[in-house]
Design a protein around this motif. Structure first.
Motif, short mmCIF file in Angstrom:
data_model
loop_
_atom_site.label_atom_id
_atom_site.label_comp_id
_atom_site.label_asym_id
_atom_site.label_seq_id
_atom_site.Cartn_x
_atom_site.Cartn_y
_atom_site.Cartn_z
N MET A 1 0.85 -1.19 0.00
CA MET A 1 0.00 0.00 0.00
C MET A 1 0.88 1.24 0.00
N ASN A 2 0.74 2.06 -1.03
CA ASN A 2 1.53 3.28 -1.14
C ASN A 2 0.65 4.48 -0.80
N ILE A 3 0.87 5.07 0.36
CA ILE A 3 0.02 6.15 0.86
C ILE A 3 0.77 7.47 0.80
N LEU B 1 -7.67 5.48 0.38
CA LEU B 1 -7.19 4.23 0.96
C LEU B 1 -7.86 3.01 0.36
N ASP B 2 -7.14 1.90 0.38
CA ASP B 2 -7.71 0.59 0.11
C ASP B 2 -8.09 0.01 1.47
N THR B 3 -9.38 0.10 1.79
CA THR B 3 -9.83 -0.23 3.14
C THR B 3 -9.55 -1.69 3.50
N ARG B 4 -9.75 -2.58 2.53
CA ARG B 4 -9.52 -4.00 2.83
C ARG B 4 -8.04 -4.27 3.12
N GLU B 5 -7.17 -3.68 2.32
CA GLU B 5 -5.73 -3.88 2.56
C GLU B 5 -5.32 -3.30 3.90
N LEU B 6 -5.92 -2.17 4.27
CA LEU B 6 -5.64 -1.56 5.55
C LEU B 6 -6.10 -2.48 6.69
N ALA B 7 -7.24 -3.12 6.50
CA ALA B 7 -7.74 -4.08 7.49
C ALA B 7 -6.77 -5.27 7.62
N PHE B 8 -6.19 -5.69 6.50
CA PHE B 8 -5.19 -6.77 6.56
C PHE B 8 -4.01 -6.36 7.45
N HIS B 9 -3.55 -5.11 7.29
CA HIS B 9 -2.46 -4.63 8.13
C HIS B 9 -2.86 -4.65 9.61
N MET B 10 -4.11 -4.28 9.87
CA MET B 10 -4.59 -4.26 11.25
C MET B 10 -4.63 -5.67 11.83
N ILE B 11 -5.15 -6.61 11.06
CA ILE B 11 -5.23 -8.00 11.52
C ILE B 11 -3.83 -8.55 11.79
N ASP B 12 -2.92 -8.30 10.86
CA ASP B 12 -1.55 -8.80 11.01
C ASP B 12 -0.89 -8.21 12.25
N PHE B 13 -1.11 -6.90 12.46
CA PHE B 13 -0.54 -6.26 13.65
C PHE B 13 -1.13 -6.87 14.92
N MET B 14 -2.43 -7.09 14.95
CA MET B 14 -3.08 -7.62 16.14
C MET B 14 -2.62 -9.04 16.45
N ARG B 15 -2.46 -9.86 15.44
CA ARG B 15 -2.05 -11.23 15.73
C ARG B 15 -0.60 -11.32 16.19
N ASN B 16 0.20 -10.32 15.83
CA ASN B 16 1.60 -10.31 16.27
C ASN B 16 1.80 -9.63 17.62
N ASN B 17 0.85 -8.80 18.04
CA ASN B 17 1.06 -8.00 19.25
C ASN B 17 -0.06 -8.10 20.28
N TYR B 18 -1.30 -8.26 19.82
CA TYR B 18 -2.43 -8.30 20.75
C TYR B 18 -3.38 -9.42 20.33
N LYS B 19 -2.83 -10.60 20.16
CA LYS B 19 -3.60 -11.73 19.64
C LYS B 19 -4.85 -12.02 20.47
N ASP B 20 -4.68 -12.03 21.80
CA ASP B 20 -5.81 -12.38 22.67
C ASP B 20 -6.94 -11.36 22.56
#
Length: 293
Positions: free
Chosen positions: A1-3, A200-219
């Motif tokens: 994603m190039n913002i 923004l590409d909302t779906r791609e942004l959501a992917f970044h959010m999911i990836d961040f959450m599973r690496n840092n705040y999985k629970d």
């Protein structure tokens, strides 16, 4: 994603800031506590280089307390006064005035020696879009004198505001910088809502959010969405499962993943995951210091 985002009014806002800097005693740099590094505009730091500075970490109600304390300590080492606040409920707002008096102590003492007493401290408040400047100002002065909104770019022009008899504040429009050298900065700013949605590409942004959450705040993510597997599934699979669990379906019983992406981003921005900090790599602070020269 190039913002990238730098519309014409950003150039105008920067020029206005430069022209009015000589009128103020102190610069209040407002940051979002969830992204203390990503929400620092290097252009603002250059403009305000020779002025006393207060750094306000806002939205502490949405940020990880432990990491906020670390960032506050690092920012204080730079020589700035640092205040952590929640402008929405007024937490720690009284500390801002005290910090202004400390930051301007030398000038106040010089004025006293010249017989100038009780001259108001004049401050300029600066920051990127959507870090909560207008809400902060309204809480500080106790009435709605600055426009507020949950979208970037609400404050358009210069506003002088009298906070108290000994404190005046110059509001400025939110200012981004021309180019994000590190695309992770652009993504972080997009996640907190500092960049207009239509870019923004909302779906791609959501992917970044999911990836961040599973690496840092999985629970936290699992507690919110109860997906079966967050560690090994593809990001699209996780988003699709979350969509089905929320029963967000289009005609033909097709999962509406675009709608779910918006829901996920809104829930993060509104604190539904709890206290989350995106800028977790404290060592990256060195990067902005090195880039300023």
């Amino acid at each position: 994603m190039n913002i990238q985002w730098y519309p014409g009014h950003m150039t105008k806002a920067k020029r206005m800031m430069e022209e009015n800097l000589k009128l103020v005693d102190v610069v209040i740099e407002m940051l979002d506590a969830r992204v203390p590094l990503s929400s620092r505009n290097p252009e603002i730091l250059k403009i305000a280089n020779n002025k006393p500075r207060i750094v306000v970490l806002n939205k502490i109600d949405l940020a990880d307390d432990f990491i906020t304390k670390k960032w506050a300590a690092i920012l204080k080492e730079e020589g700035a006064e640092v205040v952590t606040v929640n402008a929405r409920d007024g937490k720690n707002m009284n500390n801002v005035m005290a910090a202004a008096k400390i930051a301007c102590k030398e000038k106040i003492e010089r004025n006293k020696a010249r017989g100038i007493i009780n001259r108001p401290i004049r401050a300029m408040i600066v920051g990127i879009p959507n870090v909560g400047k207008s809400t902060f100002i309204n809480k500080l002065i106790g009435k709605s004198s600055a426009k507020t909104g949950n979208r970037p770019g609400v404050t358009k022009g210069k506003q002088w505001l009298k906070v108290k008899k000994d404190f005046e504040l110059l509001d400025t429009p939110g200012l981004l910088w021309p180019k994000f050298e590190d695309q992770s900065v652009g993504i972080a700013l997009a996640l907190i809502g500092s960049i207009k949605e239509e870019l923004l590409d909302t779906r791609e942004l959501a992917f970044h959010m999911i990836d961040f959450m599973r690496n840092n705040y999985k629970d936290r993510f699992l507690e919110k969405y109860n997906v079966s597997d967050i560690e090994t599934k593809e990001l699209m699979e996780i988003l699709t499962e979350a969509t089905c669990l929320r029963r967000l379906m289009k005609a033909g019983n097709i999962p509406d993943t675009d709608r779910m992406a918006l829901v996920l981003l809104d829930e993060f921005r509104n604190g539904k995951f709890g206290k989350i900090t995106l800028d977790r790599n404290i060592e990256k602070q060195d990067n902005i210091d090195n880039n300023e020269g």
